[in-house]
Design an enzyme around this catalytic site. Structure first.
Site, PDB file in Angstrom:
ATOM      1  N   GLU A 210     104.463  60.189  34.984  1.00  0.00           N
ATOM      2  CA  GLU A 210     104.298  60.295  36.436  1.00  0.00           C
ATOM      3  C   GLU A 210     105.130  61.409  37.046  1.00  0.00           C
ATOM      4  OE1 GLU A 210     103.410  56.060  38.520  1.00  0.00           O
ATOM      5  OE2 GLU A 210     105.267  56.122  37.425  1.00  0.00           O
TER       6      GLU A 210
ATOM      7  N   CYS B 156      95.538  58.457  51.381  1.00  0.00           N
ATOM      8  CA  CYS B 156      95.223  58.839  52.759  1.00  0.00           C
ATOM      9  C   CYS B 156      95.874  57.891  53.759  1.00  0.00           C
ATOM     10  CB  CYS B 156      93.726  58.797  52.976  1.00  0.00           C
ATOM     11  SG  CYS B 156      92.839  59.939  51.935  1.00  0.00           S
TER      12      CYS B 156
ATOM     13  N   GLY C 208      89.344  55.802  52.531  1.00  0.00           N
ATOM     14  CA  GLY C 208      88.343  55.070  51.756  1.00  0.00           C
ATOM     15  C   GLY C 208      87.261  56.005  51.257  1.00  0.00           C
TER      16      GLY C 208
ATOM     17  N   LYS D 190     101.331  56.449  46.603  1.00  0.00           N
ATOM     18  CA  LYS D 190     102.081  55.192  46.546  1.00  0.00           C
ATOM     19  C   LYS D 190     101.148  53.996  46.713  1.00  0.00           C
ATOM     20  CE  LYS D 190     105.941  52.948  46.247  1.00  0.00           C
ATOM     21  NZ  LYS D 190     106.365  52.831  44.839  1.00  0.00           N
TER      22      LYS D 190
ATOM     23  N   LYS E  60     106.534  56.133  33.371  1.00  0.00           N
ATOM     24  CA  LYS E  60     107.534  56.792  34.240  1.00  0.00           C
ATOM     25  C   LYS E  60     107.622  58.266  33.903  1.00  0.00           C
ATOM     26  CE  LYS E  60     107.490  54.076  36.118  1.00  0.00           C
ATOM     27  NZ  LYS E  60     107.031  53.458  37.286  1.00  0.00           N
TER      28      LYS E  60
ATOM     29  N   HIS F  24      98.740  53.137  11.549  1.00  0.00           N
ATOM     30  CA  HIS F  24      97.272  53.033  11.515  1.00  0.00           C
ATOM     31  C   HIS F  24      96.609  54.246  12.148  1.00  0.00           C
ATOM     32  CE1 HIS F  24      97.420  49.024   9.860  1.00  0.00           C
ATOM     33  NE2 HIS F  24      98.371  48.738  10.736  1.00  0.00           N
TER      34      HIS F  24
ATOM     35  N   ARG G 232     103.344  57.798  51.028  1.00  0.00           N
ATOM     36  CA  ARG G 232     102.189  57.262  50.315  1.00  0.00           C
ATOM     37  C   ARG G 232     101.618  58.266  49.315  1.00  0.00           C
ATOM     38  NH1 ARG G 232      99.454  53.119  53.204  1.00  0.00           N
ATOM     39  NH2 ARG G 232      97.458  53.870  52.460  1.00  0.00           N
TER      40      ARG G 232
ATOM     41  N   GLU H 241     105.567  50.988  30.085  1.00  0.00           N
ATOM     42  CA  GLU H 241     106.058  51.275  31.427  1.00  0.00           C
ATOM     43  C   GLU H 241     106.980  52.507  31.402  1.00  0.00           C
ATOM     44  OE1 GLU H 241     105.432  50.790  34.338  1.00  0.00           O
ATOM     45  OE2 GLU H 241     107.265  51.189  35.438  1.00  0.00           O
TER      46      GLU H 241
HETATM   47  C1  F1P Z   1     100.047  50.385  41.501  1.00  0.00           C
HETATM   48  C2  F1P Z   1     100.433  51.795  41.053  1.00  0.00           C
HETATM   49  C3  F1P Z   1     101.950  51.939  40.886  1.00  0.00           C
HETATM   50  C4  F1P Z   1     102.334  53.393  40.593  1.00  0.00           C
HETATM   51  C5  F1P Z   1     101.797  54.331  41.671  1.00  0.00           C
HETATM   52  C6  F1P Z   1     100.330  54.122  41.834  1.00  0.00           C
HETATM   53  O1  F1P Z   1     100.549  50.129  42.755  1.00  0.00           O
HETATM   54  O2  F1P Z   1      99.791  52.079  39.829  1.00  0.00           O
HETATM   55  O3  F1P Z   1     102.363  51.118  39.850  1.00  0.00           O
HETATM   56  O4  F1P Z   1     103.744  53.537  40.547  1.00  0.00           O
HETATM   57  O5  F1P Z   1     102.486  54.129  42.877  1.00  0.00           O
HETATM   58  O6  F1P Z   1      99.994  52.733  42.039  1.00  0.00           O
HETATM   59  P1  F1P Z   1     100.781  48.665  43.344  1.00  0.00           P
HETATM   60  O7  F1P Z   1      99.482  47.937  43.248  1.00  0.00           O
HETATM   61  O8  F1P Z   1     101.858  48.007  42.564  1.00  0.00           O
HETATM   62  O9  F1P Z   1     101.170  48.938  44.764  1.00  0.00           O
END
Ligand code: F1P
Length: 611
Positions: free
Chosen positions: A490, A2, A103, A606, A487, A506, A29, A483
């Site tokens: 996501e 948000c 929030g 984001k 990717k 296992h 975001r 990681e």
């Molecule tokens: C942590 C995170 C990112 C992921 C996505 C959601 O963000 O899990 O690693 O790519 O954007 O949030 P941050 O704490 O590194 O900003």
């Protein structure tokens, strides 16, 4: 996630255009609906649309909307589905006020229940509407600030809000508790902006005020009046901060993600240039002092940032001989971790706004630990709350899926480990010329990976139709594979499970057949032959294998012809970087082949500002 934006012009003008610009700057975001509200001729007007900001823009242009002041919001659904009713702003029943909110209100159900017993009717499923209805209920005698104070006192949780009321047609009211909210005044025009994200304020010369601890602001043309959470007037000085503008250009690349993958030779050389003096071969970290007594280290983060922490934790332990562990922030904060004065808690976060990471940081501080933030956004909450802060200087990362921030986190954390070796252990790291040679060669090695993009793309196209994958590696290649799997999940919505290669037998090996390919990470010399044995077990069960292998390990061709060949003379410490870059390209091209929306994947954000 948000985003809040608001605009009060110094001289009367239409606020709609600025609000839309603000929303566009917040788009990166991640969100799923957008809305705005303002006042015209003493009446509240509001507009909302599910989907992109462009849908909202079409609506307000069609209706030729003009508003005197404006509040605007991008919503990432939490309470209630993705509908226009649930989008912000949320109004009270009599449409006397409109409110936007970031929030979570933890006790919203109790408040909603009480208000319903008083005859209030709700039109949405959101916790936000509960604030609007409660505020309207508390409001009496044109005394807005006292009613806002009474309302906020009843709310549990962390939040930022902005609101307008028809009785105050030239004002926006805002408040924040444990959630970022910035008020910015343009030095040239005296126009005032509100935003939950500094990136939406980067267009002009601004003076800033950060709201904390339930503080309230009343903003009207050129004037900001501040109150504490009890409603008493307070004074706060502006902070003059130059905000770096988030690059809005893809610089010719089809997606921000691809641009950011290709930024890595430069972002890595920036990290090294900023922290390492090649004349003296010394690591210089000016931000950090008083670390001499550190006896154990905890690295915390979420998602990609957690993977960076996990990866370097074993390097820290080996290099410094100091007990080090990595933990997922959302788990760490509900434990009762043993932390002391001589504990160092390193919070890693690209955005510096991840709610779980911040909550874990606050817990660490409350237990007396020293805290250090590794973040990519100056003036973020992490920057302001950690005792010490190291700027990753990776440059703005716009794509939701983190790429260059990850490799900069690893490089910065490695340099930080060396710095600690220098300062705590008194070791003259300058003698380790091989280490520095490899460090300085990293950008070139990453360029070499990028040059293989066509080959990686052809493998991506070959594997793009599978619905399940295993990603495996041992030692440092295990967090690298975690990681890499993240990717793929996501951006292509494919189920990808990372396993330590030695663990397959296992249990998970029961799943192996020709329908589940394995992506194998062989960039760890120490465990190369063991990983190879694990791969033969997969091959024996008809599992397809795509290997990322060092060039010298030609034996891999006895079990698969699908190989991405990578640098071989790199110490294990550094391998995660080129192997991750190759995996980023692989995930990118698979998502592209599947026609996915790469920069803003569904359901993701984001900056994850909810717990
Ligand atoms: C942590 C995170 C990112 C992921 C996505 C959601 O963000 O899990 O690693 O790519 O954007 O949030 P941050 O704490 O590194 O900003």
């Amino acid at each position: 996630m948000c985003g809040i934006f608001g605009y009060v012009a110094h001289k009367k003008t239409n606020a709609v255009e600025e609000c839309l610009k603000g929303l566009q700057a917040l788009e990166y975001r991640g969100y799923d609906s957008a809305g705005l509200a303002g006042i015209k001729q003493g009446k509240i007007h509001f507009y909302k649309r599910v989907g992109k900001v462009r849908n909202l823009k079409e609506l307000v242009f069609e209706e030729e909307v003009a508003l005197e002041i404006g509040i605007a919001h991008t919503r990432w659904a939490t309470h209630g589905g993705l509908t226009e009713q649930n989008a912000h702003p949320q109004l009270d029943s009599s449409h006397s006020l409109a409110l936007i909110h970031n929030g979570i209100i933890e006790n919203y159900q109790e408040i909603r229940f009480n208000l319903m017993n008083l005859g209030k009717e709700f039109v949405s499923e959101t916790d936000t509407e509960v604030i609007s209805q409660l505020l309207a209920y508390e409001y009496t005698d044109f005394a807005f600030i006292p009613s806002l104070v009474r309302t906020l006192e009843q709310l549990e949780g962390s939040f930022a809000i902005a609101c307008i009321h028809k009785d105050f047609p030239d004002a926006i009211f805002a408040s924040a508790r444990d959630c970022p909210l910035i008020i910015a005044k343009c030095k040239k025009t005296d126009d005032i902006f509100i935003s939950s994200d500094a990136n939406a304020l980067s267009r002009q010369d601004m003076e800033l005020i950060f709201l904390h601890d339930g503080e309230i602001a009343q903003i009207s043309a050129g004037i900001i009046t501040l109150y504490d959470k009890k409603g008493l007037i307070i004074q706060k000085a502006f902070e003059s901060i130059s905000l770096c503008s988030k690059s809005s250009s893809k610089e010719g690349f089809e997606h921000f993600m691809l641009k950011e993958i290709f930024d890595q030779p430069l972002s890595l050389s920036q990290v090294i240039k900023n922290r390492f003096d090649s004349h003296t071969a010394k690591v210089q970290i000016h931000e950090c002092k008083d670390l001499g007594q550190i006896e154990h280290i905890r690295l915390i983060g979420c998602g990609t940032s957690y993977h960076a922490g996990l990866l370097v934790s074993s390097i820290f332990e080996e290099m410094l001989q100091i007990e080090t562990s990595a933990e997922i922030a959302s788990e760490f904060r509900y434990k009762d971790p043993i932390l002391r004065k001589n504990s160092l808690v390193i919070a890693i976060s690209q955005s510096g706004e991840t709610a779980d990471t911040l909550a874990a940081l606050r817990l660490a501080k409350s237990k007396g630990a020293k805290t250090l933030g590794f973040g990519n956004v100056m003036h973020s909450s992490l920057f302001r709350e950690a005792d010490l802060f190291i700027d990753l200087k990776a440059g703005p990362e716009v794509s939701v899926c983190s790429t260059k921030a990850f490799t900069s986190q690893i490089a910065s954390l490695l340099l930080f480990a060396l710095y600690l070796k220098q300062t705590i252990k008194g070791v003259d790291v300058a003698l380790d010329t091989t280490f520095f040679h490899h460090l300085e060669s990293l950008s070139g090695i990453v360029t070499d990976v990028l040059q293989q993009k066509d080959l990686i793309r052809s493998f991506a196209e070959k594997y793009a139709d599978y619905e399940n994958f295993f990603f495996i590696g041992r030692n440092l290649m295990y967090p690298t594979s975690m990681e890499a799997a993240l990717k793929l999940k996501e951006i292509s919505y494919i189920n990808a499970t990372a396993y330590p290669a030695g663990e397959l037998k296992h249990g998970p090996i029961a799943l192996i057949d020709e329908t589940i390919p394995t992506i194998a990470f062989l960039g760890n010399e120490k465990t190369l032959s063991k990983t190879f044995s694990n791969l033969t077990e997969i091959q024996a069960r008809k599992g397809k294998i795509l290997a990322l292998s060092p060039r010298h390990f030609t034996k891999i061709t006895t079990i698969t012809n699908d190989v991405i060949w990578l640098q071989n003379d790199l110490p294990d410490f550094f391998s995660a970087i080129p192997y991750s870059v190759a995996a980023q390209l692989l995930a990118y091209y698979i998502a592209k082949k599947r026609g996915k929306e790469i920069d803003q994947p569904r359901n993701l954000a984001k900056a994850v500002t909810v717990e």
